[in-house]
Design a protein around this motif. Structure first.
Motif, PDB file in Angstrom:
ATOM      1  N   UNK A 211       0.845  -1.191   0.000  1.00 52.70           N
ATOM      2  CA  UNK A 211       0.000   0.000   0.000  1.00 52.70           C
ATOM      3  C   UNK A 211       0.886   1.248   0.000  1.00 52.70           C
ATOM      4  N   UNK A 212       0.466   2.264  -0.737  1.00 48.93           N
ATOM      5  CA  UNK A 212       1.276   3.474  -0.855  1.00 48.93           C
ATOM      6  C   UNK A 212       1.009   4.474   0.266  1.00 48.93           C
TER       7      UNK A 212
ATOM      8  N   UNK C  83       9.426  10.590  10.672  1.00 46.99           N
ATOM      9  CA  UNK C  83       8.012  10.251  10.840  1.00 46.99           C
ATOM     10  C   UNK C  83       7.350  11.139  11.891  1.00 46.99           C
ATOM     11  N   UNK C  90       8.015  16.137   5.669  1.00 44.45           N
ATOM     12  CA  UNK C  90       7.543  15.890   4.302  1.00 44.45           C
ATOM     13  C   UNK C  90       7.972  17.018   3.380  1.00 44.45           C
ATOM     14  N   UNK C  95      11.984  12.771  -1.919  1.00 40.31           N
ATOM     15  CA  UNK C  95      11.239  11.559  -2.246  1.00 40.31           C
ATOM     16  C   UNK C  95      10.584  11.065  -0.965  1.00 40.31           C
ATOM     17  N   UNK C  96       9.278  10.952  -0.996  1.00 39.43           N
ATOM     18  CA  UNK C  96       8.565  10.485   0.187  1.00 39.43           C
ATOM     19  C   UNK C  96       8.340   8.991   0.051  1.00 39.43           C
ATOM     20  N   UNK C  97       8.775   8.222   1.053  1.00 39.55           N
ATOM     21  CA  UNK C  97       8.617   6.772   0.939  1.00 39.55           C
ATOM     22  C   UNK C  97       7.142   6.390   0.912  1.00 39.55           C
ATOM     23  N   UNK C  98       6.836   5.317   0.186  1.00 35.78           N
ATOM     24  CA  UNK C  98       5.453   4.878   0.110  1.00 35.78           C
ATOM     25  C   UNK C  98       5.171   3.848   1.189  1.00 35.78           C
ATOM     26  N   UNK C  99       4.005   3.949   1.745  1.00 37.35           N
ATOM     27  CA  UNK C  99       3.541   2.897   2.642  1.00 37.35           C
ATOM     28  C   UNK C  99       4.049   2.962   4.059  1.00 37.35           C
ATOM     29  N   UNK C 100       4.859   3.962   4.400  1.00 38.18           N
ATOM     30  CA  UNK C 100       5.243   4.105   5.801  1.00 38.18           C
ATOM     31  C   UNK C 100       5.029   5.543   6.234  1.00 38.18           C
ATOM     32  N   UNK C 101       4.903   5.707   7.546  1.00 39.53           N
ATOM     33  CA  UNK C 101       4.554   7.023   8.085  1.00 39.53           C
ATOM     34  C   UNK C 101       5.581   8.073   7.687  1.00 39.53           C
TER      35      UNK C 101
END
Lengths: 716, 244, 101
Positions: A211-212, C83, C90, C95-101
Motif C-alpha cells: 500500500x502506498x 516520521x 515531508x 522523495x517520500x517513501x510509500x507505505x510508511x509514516x
C-alpha cells in the motif's frame, strides 16, 4: 536480477539454444494465484487500518488450516516460520487472527472462499466491525446519555477485526481452482504430523500488495498535494461515490419549497463493506432496506398522474458510503444547509429543481435492515428522544408512527416502538438531526435493541442467512422467479413502506392506502439480482446495453463497497438509479435511439435514460433483438464525497468522515517451493570454492605456462 | 531461490571462465579484440538459428530440430571466425609489441574459443539467473530441485568445451585434419542431444564432464602439453625441463 | 593535470584556490585537495612551499571531516525523527517513501 527489456526478445529468439526447456524458468518455479480479494489499507484522520505487504512481498510457508487444532499447532509448535496459513472461513475469527499475529509466526493469511468451501458461518455470529458503528459521527457524539452507544450496544458481536492495522497481507481466495492447488501443494510438500516439522523443500506463498498511503488521511492527502516532488504521486483517495435520489413528482424551482415543511423523505443506504476488497454478495440483510424501498417506489410509481400531483412531494434517497461515517448523508445535509442541494440556482438554466433544505422535511422515513423481522417479532420504529422534546417534532414523529401502524395492521406485521429512553441506531437520519433537530423521523428496522443480524458488515452476511432458500437444482430463470421466504416477508415490508408513504403524502385514510401493494415478483427479482446474480433479466432490461455487456462477465452479485469516486457512479449506484427511473418515470415512446434519448441541456430536473429492454426473439430467423426504450424521471445523482475533503479546516474538524483508501500498484500472489537456508548456503559455498580454486589454478597455470606447454611443433 | 543461490550459481558457471580471462586475456588488448570477435560470431550463429527457427514454424515445437540446426550454425560460424582470424592474423600482429611465436596460433584459437563459449554461457544461463533471485526454487511442477545447480554446472562445462573445441577445430583446419574437425562437430552434437534426451538432470552432468576431460586432454596435447609436462607442473619443477 | 609537471609555486597557488573554494559549502573540494596534494604535503622531500601546502591540506582535511560529521549527524537525526516531524519533514523530503509514516 533484472534483464533489460531489450534483451528479452533476444532471449526469446535463443530459445532453441537453451537446453530442453519446454516451459519458461518462471513457470518451473511459480504458479500464479489467479484471483484474490485483498484486505487493503484505509485511513481516517487519525488511524490506518487494513493490510499491506512489504515492498517486495511477503513470503510464508503454506499451512492449510482446516481445523482449530491446525491453527493452534501453528501458534504453539510450528518451527519453519514465517507461515502463510490458508484458513477455511470458519476459522477466520478475531481470536485466531490475533493469536496468529501475536505469535509472530505468520507473514500473511489466506482465506478460502471458493464455490466448494462452504462458508459455514460460525453459529455464534461474526461481525468484524465496531460494537458501536459510526460512533462519533452521528448525532450523539458528545451527548451525556447516548454517546458511544452508552445505553444500547447495537452490534454486540462486533469484534473490530476490520478496523485493525495489520503489517502483513490477508487475501480472500475466490477461485476454487487456486484453493485446490494450494491444498494439493500443501499435501504434497508440507503435510506433516503436528509434532515433527517436515524437511525442506516446502510449499510457500508470496503475496504482494504494497500500500502506498500511510499513517492517516491527513498525512497522505498532504503528501499527495506536495508540489516539491518532480513526479507528483497520489498516495490515497477519499472514499465516495454518488447518492441516488428521485422524486415521485418533479421538484421545480418555479414552485419553491421555501419555508414550507411539506417534503417527505424516504431513505435507505446502499453500501456495505467487508474486510476483503470488493467482494460481492456480502451484506445481504444490509441490502434488504434499499431493496424494500425500491419495491415501495415501484408501487407508488404506478399511481396515476392525477393522484401523484395531489400528493405532497415525496423524495426517495439512496445513500452511498454510509458505512464509513455517513459519507453520503453528511454530504447531502451539508449541501442542503448551504443552499446547494440539488444544485445552486442558476438563472441561465430554465428547468431546475427547487432547493431542498432540512427544514423542508416534514417526515423522514429511513429503512434500515429489515430482513429478519420475523425472527425478532416484527418491525421496530426507532426515533430520537432528544429531538422529540419539541412538541412539533414529537407530533410529526407520532404521525409517521401511526401511518406505519395502520400499514402494518393491514399487512399482519406487528410494529413496535423501542423504549422511549433508547436512542436512534446508527442511521443516515442521525446526520440530518445532527444539523437540524427539527427533522421528524423514524428508522424502520428488524431489531428492537441489538441488531438481529449476527453477521453485520461481514462477508458472512449471506443470502442464506436471511432465508434466501433458492433450491440449488433450479435453472437460473426459475431461480430468478422463485419466491423465497425472504421474498415473501420482504414483500410485506415493502408494502408497509409504500402504504405508510402514501398515507403520509396524500392524507388519505388507511383503507384507501390498502390498495397499494408492493409486487412480490419485483421483490423476488430485486433480491435475486442484488444478492445472487447481477447478470439477470431485470438489470439487463433497465441498464444501457453497454452496462449489460459489462455485467455478463460478473459471476455473482455486484460489489457494494463504496470505493473511490470515478467519473461515473459505481455500478451499484448506476443500477439503483436506473431502477428508480424505471419505477418512477414515464416511457417516452417517441424517442427510439440512444442519441434521441438524451437529457436536454436546459432540463436539470429530469434524467432521460435509454434502457436496453427485454430480449425479443424473432421467430422467423431466430435472432434476438431488444425492445429498447427511453425513460424519463426526476431521478438524479448527488455527490457522496465527504465534505471533509473540501477544505483543510473541515478535514481537521472531526465533523465529517475522513476515510480514504490507499493506492497500490502491484497486486499478485504466487505459489512455489522454498529451499532450506542450509541448502542455499551450500550452493553459495560451492560457488565460492569453484571461483577461488579456478583463480589459484589459473594463476599457477599462467605463471608456469612454460612448464606446462612446451613450444609446439616447429612445423606449425 | 535467493540471493545466496544466485551468487553461488553465478560463481560456479562463470568462475573458471573469469579466472581464464583475468590471467590470460585481460592484460592484452589484442586478445580482448579476438575475444569480442568470438562473442560476436557466436551471436551471429544465434541470430541465424533463431531466424531459421522462426521461419520453419511447423517445427517450432520440435526441440530436436532447433538443437541440431543451432549446433550446425555454431560450427559453421566457428569456421567463419577461423577464416577471418587467419586472414587478419598478420594485420593483428602489427598491434602487438612482441614478435610472433609458434604458439600464437593456438593462443588465438583459445581466445576466440573462450569468447564463443562466454557468449553461449551468458545466453544459456542469464534467463535462468534472472529468475534465481526470487523467493522460489524449482520443483513445484515436479522438476528437479537441482535445476539451478545443474544449469550452472552445464554452463560452466559448455564454456570450457567451446574453448577447447576451438583449439582443436582451428588446429584441424590448419592441418586439414578433418577427423579433428569432425570430432568437434560430432561431440558438440552429441552433448547437445544428450541434454535433449535427459533435460538438465544430474545424469547429464557426468557424461558432459567426461567429454570435457577428453576434449581438454586432446587440446592440451595439441598445444604442446604432455604427461611429463603435467607431472613437472604438479611437482613444481623449474621451467625449461622439456623445452628445446 | 599531472602535478609532476607543475612548478611548486603553482602547486601552492592551486592548493590555496582549492582550500578557499571549499568555503563555499563545497567540502568535496577539500577532499579532492587532500587526496591530490597528500603526496606533496607529507611524502615528498621538503621543498620551499611544503609547509604552506601542508597547512592548507590539514585545514582542508579538518573541514572535510567536520562537514562529514555534521552531514552524518543530520542524516541520522532526520531518518530517526522524520516520521515524528510530520509535515515539516515531508516538506523537506524530495522523495517520500510509500507505505510508511
Amino acid at each position: 536480477m533484472a534483464v533489460p527489456r531489450s534483451v528479452l526478445p533476444l532471449l526469446f529468439l535463443c530459445f532453441p539454444l537453451c537446453w530442453a526447456q519446454f516451459r519458461s524458468v518462471h513457470d518451473m518455479i511459480y504458479v500464479n494465484i489467479t484471483a484474490q480479494a485483498p484486505c487493503v489499507r484505509l485511513m481516517n484522520a487519525t488511524h490506518q487500518i487494513g493490510c499491506t505487504s512489504a515492498v517486495s512481498g511477503n513470503v510464508g510457508v503454506l499451512h492449510y488450516c482446516a481445523e482449530q487444532s491446525d491453527v493452534d499447532w501453528l501458534i504453539q509448535s510450528a518451527k519453519n516460520k514465517p507461515y502463510m496459513p490458508l484458513m477455511v472461513p470458519r476459522l477466520f475469527t478475531y481470536e485466531n487472527v490475533q493469536g496468529l499475529r501475536a505469535s509472530g509466526k505468520i507473514s500473511g493469511i489466506l482465506v478460502a472462499y471458493g464455490n466448494r468451501s462452504d462458508p459455514q458461518p460460525p453459529q455464534a455470529g461474526f461481525s468484524p466491525v465496531h460494537k458501536c458503528p459510526n460512533d462519533g459521527y452521528g448525532m450523539y457524539s458528545d451527548h451525556p446519555e447516548y454517546a458511544h452507544c452508552k445505553n444500547t450496544t447495537w452490534n454486540p458481536l462486533g469484534s473490530g477485526l476490520s478496523y485493525l492495522d495489520y503489517d502483513f497481507p490477508m487475501s480472500l481466495l475466490v477461485n476454487q481452482s487456486d484453493i485446490d492447488y494450494l491444498i494439493d501443494c500443501h499435501n504434497r510438500f508440507n503435510k506433516y504430523d503436528n509434532d515433527s516439522n517436515q524437511a525442506y523443500p516446502l510449499c510457500a506463498v508470496q503475496i504482494k500488495d504494497r500500500m502506498d498511503g500511510a499513517k492517516d488521511s491527513i498525512t497522505c492527502i498532504r503528501r499527495s498535494n506536495l508540489n516539491i516532488n518532480l513526479n507528483p504521486f497520489v498516495y490515497c483517495d477519499a472514499l465516495g461515490d454518488k447518492n441516488v435520489w428521485g422524486t415521485l413528482r418533479p421538484l421545480n424551482k418555479s414552485t419553491p419549497l421555501n419555508d414550507s415543511k411539506e417534503l417527505i423523505v424516504a431513505s435507505a443506504k446502499i453500501d456495505t463493506w467487508s474486510l476483503f476488497h470488493n467482494v460481492g454478495g456480502v451484506g445481504a440483510n444490509d441490502a434488504t432496506g434499499f431493496i424494500a424501498l425500491l419495491a415501495a417506489a415501484e408501487a407508488l410509481g404506478k399511481l396515476d398522474q392525477v393522484e401523484k400531483n395531489a400528493m405532497k412531494d415525496l423524495m426517495f434517497v439512496f445513500f452511498q458510503g454510509e458505512t464509513f461515517d455517513y459519507i453520503g448523508s453528511s454530504r447531502m445535509v451539508y449541501d442542503m444547509r448551504r443552499g446547494e442541494f440539488p444544485a445552486k440556482l442558476n438563472d441561465k438554466v430554465p428547468w431546475q429543481p427547487s432547493l431542498v433544505n432540512t427544514t423542508n422535511i416534514q417526515y423522514f422515513l429511513e429503512v434500515s435492515q429489515v430482513g429478519l423481522w420475523e425472527q425478532s417479532g416484527g418491525l421496530w420504529a426507532h426515533s430520537d428522544p432528544v429531538s422529540q422534546k419539541t412538541s412539533a417534532v414529537r407530533d410529526n414523529v407520532n404521525a409517521i408512527f401511526s401511518a406505519i401502524e395502520n400499514a402494518t395492521d393491514s399487512t399482519n406485521i406487528s410494529i413496535g416502538k423501542p423504549p422511549s429512553f433508547q436512542a436512534l441506531p446508527p442511521a443516515s437520519l442521525q446526520r440530518f438531526l445532527r444539523e437540524d433537530l427539527g427533522v421528524p423521523g423514524i428508522v424502520l428496522s428488524d431489531h428492537m435493541a441489538a441488531y438481529s443480524n449476527n453477521y453485520f458488515m461481514s462477508r458472512l452476511d449471506l443470502p442464506a442467512e436471511i432465508g434466501m432458500d433458492i433450491p440449488a437444482n433450479l435453472k437460473p430463470d426459475e431461480a430468478y422467479d422463485y419466491t423465497t421466504k425472504q421474498g415473501e416477508s420482504l414483500t410485506k415490508v415493502a408494502t408497509v413502506i409504500a402504504r405508510t408513504l402514501y398515507q403520509l403524502a396524500s392524507n388519505k385514510s388507511p383503507s384507501e392506502a390498502a390498495k397499494i401493494t408492493a409486487s412480490s415478483s419485483t421483490i423476488n427479482h430485486l433480491l435475486y439480482c442484488f444478492l445472487q446474480h447481477a447478470n439477470c433479466p431485470l438489470f439487463a432490461e433497465v441498464l444501457s446495453s453497454k452496462s449489460v455487456a459489462a455485467l455478463k462477465s460478473l459471476p455473482g452479485p455486484l460489489p457494494r463497497y463504496v470505493s473511490v469516486p470515478q467519473n461515473a457512479a459505481n455500478q451499484i449506484s448506476q443500477v439503483v438509479a436506473n431502477l428508480l427511473t424505471f419505477y418512477l418515470g414515464e416511457r417516452l415512446p417517441n424517442l427510439n435511439t440512444p442519441t434521441e434519448c438524451k437529457t436536454p441541456r436546459y432540463d436539470h430536473i429530469n434524467s432521460y435514460i435509454f434502457m436496453n429492454g427485454r430480449p425479443v426473439v424473432n421467430t422467423t430467423d431466430n435472432t434476438t433483438s431488444y425492445a429498447s426504450f427511453c425513460m424519463r424521471a426526476s431521478v438524479q445523482f448527488s455527490t457522496a464525497v465527504s465534505p471533509a475533503f473540501l477544505s483543510n479546516e473541515m478535514l481537521h474538524s472531526n465533523e465529517y468522515s475522513t476515510w480514504t483508501e490507499s493506492r497500490w500498484t502491484v497486486l499478485n500472489a504466487k505459489i512455489f517451493l522454498v529451499s532450506s537456508e542450509a541448502e542455499q548456503t551450500i550452493t553459495l559455498s560451492v560457488g565460492v570454492v569453484v571461483i577461488l580454486v579456478s583463480l589459484v589454478l589459473m594463476y599457477f597455470v599462467n605463471t608456469k605456462s612454460d612448464v606446462l606447454f612446451t613450444a609446439p611443433e616447429a612445423e606449425y | 531461490m535467493t540471493v545466496k543461490e544466485f551468487f553461488g550459481c553465478t560463481f560456479i558457471a562463470y568462475g573458471p571462465a573469469f579466472a581464464l580471462f583475468i590471467f590470460t586475456i585481460a592484460r592484452e588488448p589484442l586478445r580482448i579484440i579476438i575475444l569480442i570477435a568470438g562473442c560476436f560470431f557466436w551471436l551471429l550463429s544465434l541470430l541465424f538459428s533463431s531466424v531459421l527457427w522462426n521461419i520453419v514454424w511447423p517445427l517450432k515445437d520440435q526441440l530436436a530440430f532447433g538443437v541440431v540446426f543451432s549446433v550446425l550454425f555454431q560450427e559453421i560460424f566457428r569456421f567463419f571466425i577461423y577464416k577471418l582470424l587467419r586472414k587478419a592474423d598478420e594485420g593483428l600482429q602489427t598491434f602487438s609489441d612482441e614478435p610472433p611465436t609458434a604458439s600464437d596460433k593456438h593462443t588465438i584459437a583459445y581466445v576466440a574459443g573462450l569468447g564463443f563459449g562466454l557468449m553461449s554461457g551468458a545466453f544459456s544461463l542469464v534467463n535462468v539467473l534472472a529468475m534465481a533471485t526470487g523467493p522460489g526454487t524449482v520443483g513445484i511442477n515436479g522438476d528437479t530441485p537441482y535445476f539451478f545447480l545443474t544449469s550452472a554446472l552445464m554452463t560452466s562445462c559448455f564454456i570450457l568445451l567451446h574453448t577447447f573445441w576451438n583449439v582443436i577445430f582451428f588446429w584441424g583446419c590448419d592441418k586439414r585434419n578433418f577427423p579433428a574437425v569432425g570430432f568437434v562437430v560430432g561431440f558438440h552434437m552429441l552433448i547437445s542431444c544428450l541434454t535433449l534426451i535427459r533435460p538438465l538432470q544430474p545424469a547429464t552432468i557426468i557424461p558432459a564432464y567426461c567429454i570435457l576431460l577428453v576434449t581438454m586432454a586432446i587440446a592440451y596435447k595439441l598445444v604442446g602439453g604432455s604427461v611429463n609436462n603435467l607431472m613437472a607442473f604438479l611437482t613444481c619443477k623449474r621451467a625449461g625441463y622439456a623445452s628445446n | 593535470m599531472n602535478l609532476n609537471r607543475v612548478k611548486d609555486e603553482d602547486k601552492l597557488e592551486l592548493c590555496r584556490k582549492y582550500y578557499y573554494g571549499g568555503f563555499f559549502a563545497l567540502p568535496f573540494l577539500w577532499l579532492v585537495n587532500v587526496v591530490w596534494f597528500f603526496k606533496q604535503a607529507f611524502i615528498r622531500p621538503a621543498f620551499e612551499q611544503q609547509q604552506e601546502i601542508k597547512s592548507y591540506i590539514i585545514k582542508s582535511l579538518v573541514g572535510c571531516i567536520l562537514w562529514t560529521a555534521v552531514l552524518v549527524t543530520w542524516m541520522t537525526i532526520f531518518q530517526m525523527y522524520r516520521a515524528d516531524w510530520g509535515e515539516i519533514a515531508d516538506n523537506m523530503s524530495f522523495i517520500i517513501p510509500k507505505g510508511i509514516a
